[in-house]
Structure formats: C-alpha cells, structure tokens
Write a protein that holds these residues in place. Structure first.
Motif, PDB file in Angstrom:
ATOM      1  N   TYR A   1       2.047   5.102   4.352  1.00 44.22           N
ATOM      2  CA  TYR A   1       3.213   4.311   3.923  1.00 44.22           C
ATOM      3  C   TYR A   1       2.784   2.886   3.579  1.00 44.22           C
ATOM      4  O   TYR A   1       3.212   2.318   2.559  1.00 44.22           O
ATOM      5  N   THR A   2       1.905   2.328   4.410  1.00 41.35           N
ATOM      6  CA  THR A   2       1.431   0.961   4.162  1.00 41.35           C
ATOM      7  C   THR A   2       0.665   0.886   2.853  1.00 41.35           C
ATOM      8  O   THR A   2       0.814  -0.090   2.093  1.00 41.35           O
ATOM      9  N   ASP A   3      -0.165   1.887   2.572  1.00 45.19           N
ATOM     10  CA  ASP A   3      -0.902   1.912   1.299  1.00 45.19           C
ATOM     11  C   ASP A   3       0.056   1.805   0.115  1.00 45.19           C
ATOM     12  O   ASP A   3      -0.174   1.033  -0.830  1.00 45.19           O
ATOM     13  N   ILE A   4       1.114   2.598   0.164  1.00 37.24           N
ATOM     14  CA  ILE A   4       2.062   2.633  -0.954  1.00 37.24           C
ATOM     15  C   ILE A   4       2.800   1.301  -1.081  1.00 37.24           C
ATOM     16  O   ILE A   4       2.981   0.778  -2.197  1.00 37.24           O
ATOM     17  N   VAL A   5       3.194   0.721   0.038  1.00 37.24           N
ATOM     18  CA  VAL A   5       3.895  -0.566   0.010  1.00 37.24           C
ATOM     19  C   VAL A   5       3.004  -1.640  -0.614  1.00 37.24           C
ATOM     20  O   VAL A   5       3.449  -2.421  -1.477  1.00 37.24           O
ATOM     21  N   VAL A   6       1.745  -1.679  -0.180  1.00 37.40           N
ATOM     22  CA  VAL A   6       0.828  -2.697  -0.701  1.00 37.40           C
ATOM     23  C   VAL A   6       0.565  -2.479  -2.190  1.00 37.40           C
ATOM     24  O   VAL A   6       0.578  -3.411  -2.987  1.00 37.40           O
ATOM     25  N   LEU A   7       0.320  -1.213  -2.581  1.00 36.91           N
ATOM     26  CA  LEU A   7       0.047  -0.924  -3.986  1.00 36.91           C
ATOM     27  C   LEU A   7       1.251  -1.265  -4.855  1.00 36.91           C
ATOM     28  O   LEU A   7       1.101  -1.852  -5.939  1.00 36.91           O
ATOM     29  N   GLN A   8       2.454  -0.919  -4.384  1.00 36.92           N
ATOM     30  CA  GLN A   8       3.658  -1.228  -5.159  1.00 36.92           C
ATOM     31  C   GLN A   8       3.861  -2.731  -5.299  1.00 36.92           C
ATOM     32  O   GLN A   8       4.355  -3.219  -6.330  1.00 36.92           O
ATOM     33  N   LYS A   9       3.451  -3.480  -4.276  1.00 33.36           N
ATOM     34  CA  LYS A   9       3.553  -4.939  -4.347  1.00 33.36           C
ATOM     35  C   LYS A   9       2.687  -5.483  -5.477  1.00 33.36           C
ATOM     36  O   LYS A   9       3.120  -6.370  -6.233  1.00 33.36           O
ATOM     37  N   PHE A  10       1.464  -4.936  -5.597  1.00 35.29           N
ATOM     38  CA  PHE A  10       0.563  -5.409  -6.651  1.00 35.29           C
ATOM     39  C   PHE A  10       0.949  -4.862  -8.027  1.00 35.29           C
ATOM     40  O   PHE A  10       0.623  -5.464  -9.053  1.00 35.29           O
ATOM     41  N   LEU A  11       1.635  -3.722  -8.055  1.00 39.30           N
ATOM     42  CA  LEU A  11       2.052  -3.107  -9.327  1.00 39.30           C
ATOM     43  C   LEU A  11       3.571  -3.063  -9.373  1.00 39.30           C
ATOM     44  O   LEU A  11       4.186  -2.005  -9.520  1.00 39.30           O
ATOM     45  N   SER A  12       4.186  -4.214  -9.261  1.00 36.29           N
ATOM     46  CA  SER A  12       5.647  -4.292  -9.140  1.00 36.29           C
ATOM     47  C   SER A  12       6.378  -3.795 -10.377  1.00 36.29           C
ATOM     48  O   SER A  12       7.540  -3.375 -10.289  1.00 36.29           O
ATOM     49  N   ASP A  13       5.729  -3.814 -11.540  1.00 33.12           N
ATOM     50  CA  ASP A  13       6.385  -3.382 -12.770  1.00 33.12           C
ATOM     51  C   ASP A  13       6.099  -1.917 -13.103  1.00 33.12           C
ATOM     52  O   ASP A  13       6.593  -1.407 -14.116  1.00 33.12           O
ATOM     53  N   ALA A  14       5.305  -1.248 -12.282  1.00 32.23           N
ATOM     54  CA  ALA A  14       4.940   0.146 -12.552  1.00 32.23           C
ATOM     55  C   ALA A  14       5.702   1.093 -11.636  1.00 32.23           C
ATOM     56  O   ALA A  14       6.139   0.719 -10.543  1.00 32.23           O
ATOM     57  N   THR A  15       5.840   2.323 -12.099  1.00 30.98           N
ATOM     58  CA  THR A  15       6.404   3.382 -11.276  1.00 30.98           C
ATOM     59  C   THR A  15       5.269   4.207 -10.690  1.00 30.98           C
ATOM     60  O   THR A  15       4.361   4.628 -11.425  1.00 30.98           O
ATOM     61  N   LEU A  16       5.293   4.427  -9.391  1.00 27.51           N
ATOM     62  CA  LEU A  16       4.266   5.234  -8.729  1.00 27.51           C
ATOM     63  C   LEU A  16       4.754   6.675  -8.611  1.00 27.51           C
ATOM     64  O   LEU A  16       5.909   6.921  -8.244  1.00 27.51           O
ATOM     65  N   LYS A  17       3.866   7.618  -8.897  1.00 28.94           N
ATOM     66  CA  LYS A  17       4.218   9.038  -8.869  1.00 28.94           C
ATOM     67  C   LYS A  17       3.203   9.811  -8.039  1.00 28.94           C
ATOM     68  O   LYS A  17       2.008   9.820  -8.349  1.00 28.94           O
ATOM     69  N   SER A  18       3.676  10.472  -6.981  1.00 29.93           N
ATOM     70  CA  SER A  18       2.784  11.253  -6.121  1.00 29.93           C
ATOM     71  C   SER A  18       2.376  12.542  -6.822  1.00 29.93           C
ATOM     72  O   SER A  18       3.218  13.289  -7.331  1.00 29.93           O
ATOM     73  N   LEU A  19       1.065  12.827  -6.820  1.00 25.14           N
ATOM     74  CA  LEU A  19       0.514  14.013  -7.460  1.00 25.14           C
ATOM     75  C   LEU A  19      -0.301  14.816  -6.450  1.00 25.14           C
ATOM     76  O   LEU A  19      -0.703  14.305  -5.412  1.00 25.14           O
ATOM     77  N   ASN A  20      -0.550  16.061  -6.784  1.00 27.05           N
ATOM     78  CA  ASN A  20      -1.341  16.942  -5.930  1.00 27.05           C
ATOM     79  C   ASN A  20      -2.544  17.446  -6.714  1.00 27.05           C
ATOM     80  O   ASN A  20      -2.389  18.042  -7.780  1.00 27.05           O
ATOM     81  N   PHE A  21      -3.744  17.205  -6.173  1.00 30.30           N
ATOM     82  CA  PHE A  21      -4.978  17.610  -6.843  1.00 30.30           C
ATOM     83  C   PHE A  21      -5.657  18.792  -6.150  1.00 30.30           C
ATOM     84  O   PHE A  21      -6.807  19.107  -6.438  1.00 30.30           O
ATOM     85  N   ASP A  22      -4.938  19.459  -5.234  1.00 22.51           N
ATOM     86  CA  ASP A  22      -5.538  20.543  -4.455  1.00 22.51           C
ATOM     87  C   ASP A  22      -6.062  21.678  -5.326  1.00 22.51           C
ATOM     88  O   ASP A  22      -7.048  22.335  -4.984  1.00 22.51           O
ATOM     89  N   ASN A  23      -5.403  21.940  -6.448  1.00 21.14           N
ATOM     90  CA  ASN A  23      -5.738  23.121  -7.243  1.00 21.14           C
ATOM     91  C   ASN A  23      -6.955  22.944  -8.140  1.00 21.14           C
ATOM     92  O   ASN A  23      -7.471  23.941  -8.660  1.00 21.14           O
ATOM     93  N   ILE A  24      -7.435  21.730  -8.331  1.00 14.74           N
ATOM     94  CA  ILE A  24      -8.509  21.550  -9.317  1.00 14.74           C
ATOM     95  C   ILE A  24      -9.843  22.116  -8.838  1.00 14.74           C
ATOM     96  O   ILE A  24     -10.737  22.354  -9.650  1.00 14.74           O
TER      97      ILE A  24
END
Length: 351
Positions: free
Chosen positions: A98-121
């Motif tokens: 949760y802290t990672d996302i909060v910090v990243l969103q703070k630095f990228l305040s104008d961007a939308t963050l989207k959670s992805l799953n890379f398990d299948n690659i």
C-alpha cells in the motif's frame, strides 16, 4: 527479446503507456538480473533497470539489452521521472505494498495506475529453460539414489532430510527448491509434514518430497519407499497411486484445462475406493518458482499448451496409518507428456 515481447503484448492489451515491475522473479525472467530490491521500467522505446550500489555492477554484467540506472535518493522518484509522460502506468500489483502505491501515486499525480498480472508470461518454457529444468531434476535424481543407501532402522526423518539436502548441494544444486519433506510411518499421511526426530522403523512408509535448483530453475520430485518388506496394504495403496500417476502422465494433452486432467486422475482414485483420501490438487507449474502457473486442480481454468511444465502428484493419505505420493515434473508437448525425472516409480523396499 521474446520475453520482452510478452511484456509488450501485455502493455498493448492493457492499453498502458509504461510498466513498472517489482517482482524479482519477473525481472529476472525478462532481463536476466538475479538480484533484488530493484524496479524494472519499460515503455515503448526503452527498458531501464533501477537498482542501488549493491547491485549496479552485477546488473551491468547480467543484463544485455536494458539500461542499468543506479539511484541515490529514492527509487520511486527515479522511476517516476522515467514515467512522467505516461498517462496510464501499469504495475505488478501483487508485489506492491500500500505504501509503495501511495508513494508512486504522489510522484505520478497526473497518471492513472493500473494493476497488472504477469504470472502467465512464464508458462511456456523455451529450450534453454527446459535444459535448466532437466539439469535440476538430474541433480535431485542423483541425490535420491544416494540417500537410498542411508535408510535403515533407527535413523530419523531429520537425519535423512539433512543427508538428502547435502547430496543435492554436493551434486550442484544452487539451493533447495523448498524445505525438504521426509515423513515416515503414520506421519506419511501428512502431505506437507516437516522432518522430525521420529525414529524410522521396519514396516514404515517413508515419503520424500524434494527438489534442486539450477540457474534459478526448480525441480520437484516425490517418492515413497517402504523400509523392509511391503505388506498387502502397502502394495495396494502404492499401486493405486502409481497407476493414477501413470494415468495422469498418459492423459495430459494440449487443449485440455488443468481441471480436466485433475478430474481424470481424481475419478480413477475415487473408483478405486480412496477418493476421500486424495486431499490436494493434482499439480502445479514449476520454473523460476516452485509453484507457478498453470494450476492443475479442480480450479485449473488455464488451457494446457505445449511447452508448459507442471507436476503430476496424486497421493493417498489415511490418517493414523500412512500415505503415498508419487510426483514428477513433466513437460507437455504436442505428442504428450514426458517426465524430467528418471527415478523409478515402482515400489522400493529397503532392506
């Protein structure tokens, strides 16, 4: 480049401008970097591994096609600078706090963050990966052949586990695939029982579940032996599991789902009268992680394809009496499945 292409396909399908990956396993798969505490940034024009001074030289030696950038202040500030022109940023959400996302969103305040799953690659293994997996299986095979000479009345589960682990390291394993399981007597009815100081006696089933690691790739093998002469119930239970495992190997085909293969084997064990004693899924994918996609169980919705590597490990566990599990890691091809392990599956009696 093929592995990078898989990431780029996800980027296109999910309509994100860039991707930030934190999972060290995914980073290793895509770049070849074997360290941790790093981030991988990828957009349509570049790929950058962001790490600190502990790993910068290692990364430069291991990585061929990506830039290596050492951060000094904040890893999140550094990656945000790379992603500053992205309107939609994907990230492997299962590995972000949760802290990672909060910090990243703070630095990228104008961007939308989207959670992805890379398990299948990582599900389809290439020739190089299959070579590493085969080497890991051979190391484990050799170690098991050696441990058979150490089994005798009076030894303990813990002592056998220690010797088996020693043999795997001596044969070249980088580390253990997982904590080695040695379960004897009535304790063999516990699928994931850790070794204890229980003294092994004549008439005991002894289950060994173990694996070695080669170039980061894991092996996973289970064999059950009998100390002394196998009696009638030993033979009956063992035969059902052996035949079920063989049926699973024979039935594995491209195009079916993991749950379909599980059902074939589960139905056979049920028809033999032991259905309620098969208490786990039939198998799981194996590769850079000991448990990865695809899932071979009642919940396995993934279509099985050529190049997938997974276990087939039916078991019967009767509380208070004992249990049997036979497991191989197999490779699925268009023609069928073959096992990476060469250890015999017929019942072994130790005298």
């Amino acid at each position: 480049m093929a592995r990078l292409s898989k990431v780029m396909e996800i980027m296109s399908a999910e309509q994100v401008d860039s991707i930030i990956i934190k999972n060290p396993i995914t980073i290793s798969y895509v770049t070849g970097f074997t360290g941790d505490s790093s981030l991988l940034y990828i957009d349509k024009l570049k790929g950058v591994l962001i790490t600190d001074g502990r790993y910068s030289e290692q990364a430069k030696n291991e990585i061929k096609i990506f830039e290596v950038r050492e951060y000094s202040d904040s890893i999140w500030k550094t990656v945000a600078e790379l992603a500053k022109n992205s309107k939609m940023v994907g990230f492997d959400g299962n590995f972000f706090s949760y802290t990672d996302i909060v910090v990243l969103q703070k630095f990228l305040s104008d961007a939308t963050l989207k959670s992805l799953n890379f398990d299948n690659i990582r599900m389809i293994k290439d020739k190089k990966e299959l070579g590493f997996l085969l080497d890991a299986a051979r190391i484990a095979d050799n170690a098991f052949t050696l441990i058979l000479n150490d089994i005798r009345p009076g030894c303990t589960e813990r002592s056998l586990a220690g010797k088996l682990e020693y043999y795997m390291r001596a044969e070249g394993s980088e580390k253990l695939s997982f904590d080695t399981i040695v379960a004897s007597g009535e304790r063999s009815a516990l699928p994931h029982s850790m070794p204890t100081d229980r003294v092994i006696e004549n008439g005991d089933f002894i289950t060994f579940d173990f694996g070695a690691v080669c170039h980061g790739y894991h092996s996973d093998i289970t064999r059950t032996v009998v100390l002394g002469v196998a009696n009638s119930w030993h033979k009956e239970m063992y035969t059902v599991v052996e035949e079920a495992q063989r049926l699973g190997m024979k039935s594995a085909r491209t195009g079916m789902k993991g749950k379909d293969l599980d059902a074939i084997v589960r139905d056979y064990i049920f028809r033999r009268g032991y259905g309620k004693y098969f208490i786990h899924g039939l198998g799981h994918g194996v590769g850079l992680e000991i448990h990865e996609m695809p899932t071979i169980s009642r919940h396995g919705e993934t279509e099985l394809l050529a190049g997938m590597v997974f276990t087939i490990e039916p078991g019967i566990y009767i509380p208070g009496k004992g249990g049997v599990r036979i497991e191989d890691t197999i490779v699925l091809t268009e023609e069928g499945a073959y096992a990476l392990s060469g250890i015999k599956k017929q019942i072994i009696e130790i005298f």
